[in-house]
Design an enzyme around this catalytic site. Structure first.
Site, PDB file in Angstrom:
ATOM      1  N   CYS A  13       6.875  56.935  67.957  1.00 38.09           N
ATOM      2  CA  CYS A  13       6.037  56.769  66.770  1.00 38.09           C
ATOM      3  C   CYS A  13       6.344  55.488  66.012  1.00 38.09           C
ATOM      4  O   CYS A  13       7.389  54.863  66.213  1.00 38.09           O
ATOM      5  CB  CYS A  13       6.248  57.902  65.760  1.00 38.09           C
TER       6      CYS A  13
ATOM      7  N   GLY B 223       2.828  53.777  69.518  1.00 40.82           N
ATOM      8  CA  GLY B 223       2.145  55.047  69.760  1.00 40.82           C
ATOM      9  C   GLY B 223       0.652  54.826  69.837  1.00 40.82           C
ATOM     10  O   GLY B 223       0.063  54.278  68.902  1.00 40.82           O
TER      11      GLY B 223
ATOM     12  N   ASN C 137       9.344  59.154  62.383  1.00 42.15           N
ATOM     13  CA  ASN C 137       9.642  58.587  63.700  1.00 42.15           C
ATOM     14  C   ASN C 137      11.019  59.070  64.128  1.00 42.15           C
ATOM     15  O   ASN C 137      11.977  58.925  63.366  1.00 42.15           O
ATOM     16  CB  ASN C 137       9.608  57.052  63.618  1.00 42.15           C
ATOM     17  N   GLY C 138      11.099  59.609  65.349  1.00 37.57           N
ATOM     18  CA  GLY C 138      12.380  60.111  65.857  1.00 37.57           C
ATOM     19  C   GLY C 138      12.278  61.585  66.173  1.00 37.57           C
ATOM     20  O   GLY C 138      11.308  62.245  65.773  1.00 37.57           O
TER      21      GLY C 138
ATOM     22  N   CYS D 192      19.252  52.477  68.455  1.00 40.03           N
ATOM     23  CA  CYS D 192      18.728  52.625  69.820  1.00 40.03           C
ATOM     24  C   CYS D 192      18.654  51.272  70.515  1.00 40.03           C
ATOM     25  O   CYS D 192      17.858  50.404  70.132  1.00 40.03           O
ATOM     26  CB  CYS D 192      17.341  53.252  69.749  1.00 40.03           C
TER      27      CYS D 192
ATOM     28  N   TYR E 265      13.015  47.517  75.536  1.00 44.99           N
ATOM     29  CA  TYR E 265      11.606  47.704  75.892  1.00 44.99           C
ATOM     30  C   TYR E 265      10.668  47.970  74.721  1.00 44.99           C
ATOM     31  O   TYR E 265       9.583  47.431  74.649  1.00 44.99           O
ATOM     32  CB  TYR E 265      11.468  48.877  76.875  1.00 44.99           C
TER      33      TYR E 265
ATOM     34  N   CYS F 259      16.125  60.589  76.808  1.00 42.21           N
ATOM     35  CA  CYS F 259      16.419  60.309  75.394  1.00 42.21           C
ATOM     36  C   CYS F 259      16.039  61.545  74.582  1.00 42.21           C
ATOM     37  O   CYS F 259      14.983  62.127  74.795  1.00 42.21           O
ATOM     38  CB  CYS F 259      15.595  59.116  74.919  1.00 42.21           C
TER      39      CYS F 259
END
Ligand code: AMP
Length: 478
Positions: free
Chosen positions: A9, A35, A111-112, A250, A256, A396
């Site tokens: 997200c 997203g 997000n997460g 992260c 990426y 993940c």
């Protein structure tokens, strides 16, 4: 199904700007890479208690027409873009989630992933809570509503103390936007200023688009109230800061996920990727005629590899930027159609050449296999695959959509076995140490970054995941 539910997200918000919804729309436009499945915006007119919300499945640009943005009045708004794995792809899961609580109306963009999301949900459901979505974000709203703390602010702090895992959050209320980041700081979240307004975003690339200046990151463990009194400019007030844990930013954001023009965790993503490439050339040298990136994911690492090795860089693969999610295949099969519709080699740059092919990661191995074959079909003499991160050996649990362990080719294959599978002449990965060196900003990066998908060292685990036997295995070595 909820257990396997994870989403990637982006969040964006602005307080105290007459054009709030329009700017959030633009912010989401810049965060679209985080997203592509659904997007939404919620807004509020200060001094009132109605939260307006518009959300839908699809791309930001397709969802938000001028008319739709006009239906989002007020000078404060938050927005969200989302991509989810199978099962979660429904409008009910789109964010911001809007709810009316005993502490007032709220809209939350998250997000997460919470590693204890399923546990929180089970506990809340046992107590009678009714869930409308499959996302763990809804548990946050329930916990806020159920908190005995009378103010929303204290209830939010108390709620976040019960959440384990990754959260970068923007929470809209009639008077404020609260922003928060989990104590590990898994996912990015930055604050900026635009005239008298304060903005918050997953990535700085969205600030560049609207002309906002970066103030700073929301620090891991921080809860901040963005607010405004009278005619003054918006201000920030730190509500809470929990310290004392190691950070776990992260690393895959740099590998990426994030946009190369963003500054993430204090480093420019494109520059980090170039350094990955430089280090990769040092660790995995090879004699070749040309360095070719897999576009777009391998481009910046390939520039670094070419620079360090002295081998010329060429755009030997061309990407079609207008490929949708699906396409109708011809009845009679065309060789490599699936990959060729997205990527096509430039014959003159490929034929007769010894190629170093650079990509950021190998997940299942299917993309690399197809590209190697296609390059050989176009006359490449040798294809040496180089990957600007270590072998991806684990899933993940913190908000990146990596498949389950059994689908990851490096989880149970050696580098030599992967090389054989993708039919490359050689295969080399960047080491974990080399990768971390590229993000060093003074302090020891191994204490600041999460490398779980490569190293198996998960900074925060749920009991069930803890017990998974391969969870702490070392990365595969050739
Ligand atoms: P695969 O064919 O499964 O090995 O996928 C490898 C490709 O997927 C590489 O080109 C990566 O850039 C890309 N990739 C890696 N992680 C992700 C992700 N979370 N979402 C989408 N693509 C990814």
């Amino acid at each position: 199904m909820f257990d396997k539910f994870k989403d990637e997200c982006g969040v964006f918000g602005i307080l105290n700007h007459p054009d709030a919804a329009n700017l959030v729309y633009l912010g989401l436009y810049a965060l679209q890479h985080r997203g592509q499945e659904s997007a939404g915006i919620a807004s509020v007119v200060p001094g009132t208690s109605t939260i307006y919300s518009e959300k839908d499945m699809g791309y930001v640009a397709d969802i938000f027409s001028q008319e739709r943005i006009k239906r989002l009045p007020g000078d404060t708004a938050v927005g969200h873009v989302r991509y989810s794995t199978a099962g979660g792809s429904m409008l009910c899961n789109a964010q911001p989630l809007v709810a009316s609580t005993n502490k007032g109306p709220v809209a939350i963009a998250h997000n997460g992933n919470l590693v204890n999301g399923p546990d929180l949900r089970a506990q809340l459901e046992a107590e009678g809570a009714i869930f409308n979505t499959m996302s763990d974000t809804e548990a946050i709203v329930h916990l806020i509503a159920r908190s005995k703390e009378p103010s929303l602010e204290r209830a939010l702090v108390q709620t976040l103390a019960q959440c384990r895992g990754a959260y970068s959050i923007a929470l809209l209320t009639p008077r404020r936007i609260y922003v928060a980041r989990d104590p590990y700081g898994f996912r990015p979240l930055v604050l900026g200023r635009l005239d008298g307004a304060i903005v918050v975003s997953s990535e700085t690339c969205a600030f560049d688009l609207i002309g906002a200046d970066l103030i700073r990151e929301v620090r891991p463990g921080e809860v901040i109230a963005i607010e405004q009194q009278g005619d003054t400019a918006a201000t920030m007030r730190v509500v809470h800061h929990s310290e004392g844990r190691r950070e776990a930013r992260c690393i895959f954001e740099h590998v990426y996920f994030a946009r190369p023009d963003s500054i993430v965790f204090g480093n420019n993503v494109a520059e980090v990727r170039r350094r990955f490439g430089v280090q990769l050339a040092k660790e995995q040298p090879v004699e070749a005629d040309v360095v070719i990136p897999v576009p777009d994911s391998g481009v910046f690492a390939a520039t670094g590899y070419a620079q360090e090795s002295g081998i010329p860089f060429q755009f030997g693969l061309v990407r079609n930027h207008y490929v949708g999610r699906t396409f109708i295949e011809p009845k009679q099969s065309i060789r490599h159609f699936g990959v060729k519709v997205k990527l096509n080699p430039v014959r003159d740059l490929v034929a007769g050449k010894r190629i170093v092919l650079i990509d950021d990661s190998i997940v299942r191995g299917t993309t690399s296999k197809k590209i190697v074959r296609m390059l050989k079909d176009f006359g490449a003499k040798e294809v040496h695959m180089r990957i600007s991160s270590p072998p991806t050996t684990g899933p993940c649990f913190y908000g990146i959509d990596t498949p389950e362990r059994r689908e990851l080719i490096a989880s149970d294959h050696s580098v030599e076995e992967i090389r054989e599978y993708i039919e490359a002449d050689s295969l080399g990965y960047l080491s974990e140490e080399g990768m971390l060196e590229a993000v060093r900003n003074g302090d020891d990066p191994s204490r600041l970054y999460c490398t779980a998908c490569f190293s198996g060292r998960y900074p925060v685990l749920r009991d069930t995941i803890d017990r998974e036997p391969a969870a702490v295995s070392e990365p595969t070595k050739a």
